[in-house]
Design a protein around this motif. Structure first.
Motif, PDB file in Angstrom:
ATOM      1  N   ARG A  13       2.974   0.054 -18.782  1.00 34.58           N
ATOM      2  CA  ARG A  13       3.632  -0.354 -19.918  1.00 34.58           C
ATOM      3  C   ARG A  13       4.934  -0.866 -19.428  1.00 34.58           C
ATOM      4  O   ARG A  13       5.539  -1.768 -20.211  1.00 34.58           O
ATOM      5  N   THR A  14       5.639  -0.466 -18.614  1.00 32.79           N
ATOM      6  CA  THR A  14       7.102  -0.996 -18.169  1.00 32.79           C
ATOM      7  C   THR A  14       7.290  -1.269 -16.696  1.00 32.79           C
ATOM      8  O   THR A  14       7.594  -2.375 -16.445  1.00 32.79           O
ATOM      9  N   GLN A  15       6.453  -0.784 -15.815  1.00 28.27           N
ATOM     10  CA  GLN A  15       6.722  -1.060 -14.303  1.00 28.27           C
ATOM     11  C   GLN A  15       5.598  -0.457 -13.364  1.00 28.27           C
ATOM     12  O   GLN A  15       4.782   0.217 -13.770  1.00 28.27           O
ATOM     13  N   VAL A  16       5.043  -1.690 -12.307  1.00 29.97           N
ATOM     14  CA  VAL A  16       4.277  -1.164 -11.406  1.00 29.97           C
ATOM     15  C   VAL A  16       5.089  -1.115 -10.130  1.00 29.97           C
ATOM     16  O   VAL A  16       5.615  -2.213  -9.828  1.00 29.97           O
ATOM     17  N   ARG A  17       4.977  -0.167  -9.239  1.00 32.25           N
ATOM     18  CA  ARG A  17       5.711  -0.193  -7.765  1.00 32.25           C
ATOM     19  C   ARG A  17       4.622   0.067  -6.916  1.00 32.25           C
ATOM     20  O   ARG A  17       3.711   0.909  -7.132  1.00 32.25           O
ATOM     21  N   SER A  18       4.809  -0.491  -5.723  1.00 32.51           N
ATOM     22  CA  SER A  18       3.667  -0.351  -4.844  1.00 32.51           C
ATOM     23  C   SER A  18       4.147  -0.477  -3.252  1.00 32.51           C
ATOM     24  O   SER A  18       5.281  -1.067  -3.101  1.00 32.51           O
ATOM     25  N   PHE A  19       3.501   0.484  -2.341  1.00 33.35           N
ATOM     26  CA  PHE A  19       3.897   0.118  -0.801  1.00 33.35           C
ATOM     27  C   PHE A  19       2.423  -0.705  -0.603  1.00 33.35           C
ATOM     28  O   PHE A  19       1.490  -0.468  -0.683  1.00 33.35           O
ATOM     29  N   ILE A  20       2.719  -1.694   0.395  1.00 31.93           N
ATOM     30  CA  ILE A  20       1.657  -2.828   0.698  1.00 31.93           C
ATOM     31  C   ILE A  20       1.614  -2.621   2.330  1.00 31.93           C
ATOM     32  O   ILE A  20       2.554  -2.886   2.782  1.00 31.93           O
ATOM     33  N   THR A  21       0.415  -2.200   2.603  1.00 27.31           N
ATOM     34  CA  THR A  21       0.155  -1.995   4.262  1.00 27.31           C
ATOM     35  C   THR A  21      -1.117  -2.605   4.631  1.00 27.31           C
ATOM     36  O   THR A  21      -1.946  -2.874   3.590  1.00 27.31           O
ATOM     37  N   ALA A  22      -1.155  -3.116   5.934  1.00 24.56           N
ATOM     38  CA  ALA A  22      -2.489  -3.465   6.298  1.00 24.56           C
ATOM     39  C   ALA A  22      -3.185  -2.354   7.078  1.00 24.56           C
ATOM     40  O   ALA A  22      -2.859  -1.486   7.379  1.00 24.56           O
ATOM     41  N   PRO A  23      -4.793  -2.511   6.866  1.00 27.83           N
ATOM     42  CA  PRO A  23      -5.605  -3.463   6.345  1.00 27.83           C
ATOM     43  C   PRO A  23      -5.651  -3.275   4.932  1.00 27.83           C
ATOM     44  O   PRO A  23      -5.290  -2.106   4.580  1.00 27.83           O
ATOM     45  N   PHE A  24      -6.013  -4.259   4.105  1.00 20.49           N
ATOM     46  CA  PHE A  24      -6.265  -4.404   2.807  1.00 20.49           C
ATOM     47  C   PHE A  24      -7.445  -3.426   2.282  1.00 20.49           C
ATOM     48  O   PHE A  24      -8.479  -3.915   2.750  1.00 20.49           O
ATOM     49  N   VAL A  25      -7.490  -2.767   1.652  1.00 17.51           N
ATOM     50  CA  VAL A  25      -8.625  -1.556   1.272  1.00 17.51           C
ATOM     51  C   VAL A  25      -9.494  -2.230   0.019  1.00 17.51           C
ATOM     52  O   VAL A  25     -10.477  -2.324   0.215  1.00 17.51           O
ATOM     53  N   ALA A  26      -8.743  -2.246  -0.968  1.00 15.40           N
ATOM     54  CA  ALA A  26      -9.328  -2.655  -2.216  1.00 15.40           C
ATOM     55  C   ALA A  26      -9.464  -4.277  -2.314  1.00 15.40           C
ATOM     56  O   ALA A  26     -10.526  -4.696  -2.341  1.00 15.40           O
ATOM     57  N   LEU A  27      -8.330  -4.952  -2.166  1.00 11.77           N
ATOM     58  CA  LEU A  27      -8.473  -6.383  -2.321  1.00 11.77           C
ATOM     59  C   LEU A  27      -7.255  -7.062  -1.960  1.00 11.77           C
ATOM     60  O   LEU A  27      -6.193  -6.169  -1.942  1.00 11.77           O
ATOM     61  N   PRO A  28      -7.177  -8.145  -1.213  1.00 14.78           N
ATOM     62  CA  PRO A  28      -5.700  -8.718  -0.833  1.00 14.78           C
ATOM     63  C   PRO A  28      -5.205  -9.036  -2.067  1.00 14.78           C
ATOM     64  O   PRO A  28      -5.528  -9.142  -3.099  1.00 14.78           O
ATOM     65  N   PRO A  29      -3.637  -9.113  -1.940  1.00 15.28           N
ATOM     66  CA  PRO A  29      -2.837  -9.695  -2.980  1.00 15.28           C
ATOM     67  C   PRO A  29      -3.194 -10.909  -3.721  1.00 15.28           C
ATOM     68  O   PRO A  29      -2.886 -10.714  -4.833  1.00 15.28           O
ATOM     69  N   ASP A  30      -3.715 -11.860  -2.935  1.00 16.53           N
ATOM     70  CA  ASP A  30      -4.183 -13.000  -3.800  1.00 16.53           C
ATOM     71  C   ASP A  30      -5.365 -12.679  -4.616  1.00 16.53           C
ATOM     72  O   ASP A  30      -5.346 -13.845  -5.643  1.00 16.53           O
ATOM     73  N   GLU A  31      -5.964 -11.601  -4.612  1.00 15.02           N
ATOM     74  CA  GLU A  31      -7.078 -11.408  -5.599  1.00 15.02           C
ATOM     75  C   GLU A  31      -6.784 -10.368  -6.628  1.00 15.02           C
ATOM     76  O   GLU A  31      -7.535  -9.846  -7.566  1.00 15.02           O
TER      77      GLU A  31
END
Length: 329
Positions: A129-147
């Protein structure tokens, strides 16, 4: 286009036809929109019921003015969404109260498989509802950022996105352009030398932590509900965020980087070069990400050093920060 208001495709086609051809019969409409008579009759019944179309005594139909009819429908949907949001807050509070004193199995959900993780990853963002915070590391497990289809939808709702990228991620193909697009949409990005894990947090209520591959060869993750462990991950994110290096790659929308040198200061491409080098990328990796040859990158750096009146890369970095050529450390 109007499906978000509950209209079927046939409803919209009939309504748009009536806007240009008022006082039409159902038979005429069926011929114009090339839809069966039965489908046109159903569409007209729905449109009349919603006040989008009026019916005369001799069974002729006319579209109501869009500003009045559609405006009222939009207001109804908006009011309904507002009530749903209020119900969400109530349900969330009831859920938190119910979770107090719950067992570990109620607070932690194990998710196995790439498809399941992808589904939960999107759900966590949709729940924010207010914010989403994330750590992004490789390799991408679920889906790449552009998807990540949930991100633009959440941004449209006014949700704040903050992400810390592991420095190694910046070497992934296409990641710099993805970062530029995200920043132009309002996402705040920073870079850390090394991140301890992948992480997605929605408000202070949900956290998704992808884990190592299971013995069966499938990726796994845990979905955390509000708990002491989730509070610890919340604090971890904020600590890493404060010490991470701000990454500023985007310029005005629609202004692709140019290779000409700016007479008064660094160009958009110069700023991207400085941002990547200050983030710790090697010359070769930065050049590859920006589609430049190493020779062109070195030539541009030499020009920037001359412009700044410095002799070393360290001095150039300090000058860039002091003069607003990139975000401050």
């Amino acid at each position: 286009m109007l499906d978000v208001l509950g209209l079927e495709p046939d409803d919209e086609r009939v309504y748009r036809t009536l806007l240009g051809q008022p006082n039409s019969t159902a038979v005429h409409l069926s011929e114009v929109v090339t839809v069966s008579q039965a489908h046109v009759d159903k569409a007209l019944c729905r449109l009349v019921e919603w006040g989008l179309v009026t019916r005369s005594a001799d069974e002729r139909f006319t579209a109501a003015p869009p500003a009045m009819a559609l405006g009222a429908l939009i207001s109804q949907r908006r009011d309904g969404l507002r009530r749903a949001e209020q119900a969400l807050v109530t349900f969330a509070e009831e859920h938190r109260a119910a979770m107090t004193g719950s067992s570990i199995t109620d607070l932690i959900e194990v998710v196995t498989g790439a498809d399941a993780i992808r589904h939960r990853f999107l759900q966590v963002q949709q729940a924010a509802r207010t914010q989403v915070r994330s750590f992004i590391t490789a390799p991408f497990v679920a889906l790449p950022p552009d998807e990540n289809t949930a991100e633009p939808m959440a941004l449209d709702r006014g949700v704040l996105f903050r992400a810390v990228l592991d420095r190694a991620v910046l070497a992934e193909p296409g990641i710099v352009q993805d970062a530029v697009d995200s920043q132009r949409n309002g996402v705040q990005l920073r870079v850390a030398d090394h991140l301890p894990m992948k992480l997605v947090l929605a408000d202070a209520d949900l956290g998704l932590v992808p884990l190592a591959v299971t013995p069966a060869g499938e990726p796994g993750a845990v979905l955390l509900h509000r708990s002491g462990l989730l509070d610890a991950l919340d604090a971890l994110f904020e600590t890493v965020w404060r010490t991470a290096h701000p990454l500023e790659l985007s310029g005005p929308a629609g202004s692709p980087p140019t290779v000409e040198f700016g007479p008064q200061g660094p160009t958009e491409l110069d700023r991207r070069i400085l941002a990547l080098l200050l983030a710790g990328l090697t010359d070769l990796t930065a050049a590859t990400q920006l589609g430049l040859s190493p020779r062109t990158l070195h030539r541009r750096l030499r020009h920037l050093m001359d412009m700044a009146g410095v002799r070393t890369r360290i001095q150039l970095g300090a000058h860039a920060v002091r003069n607003g050529w990139t975000e401050p450390l």
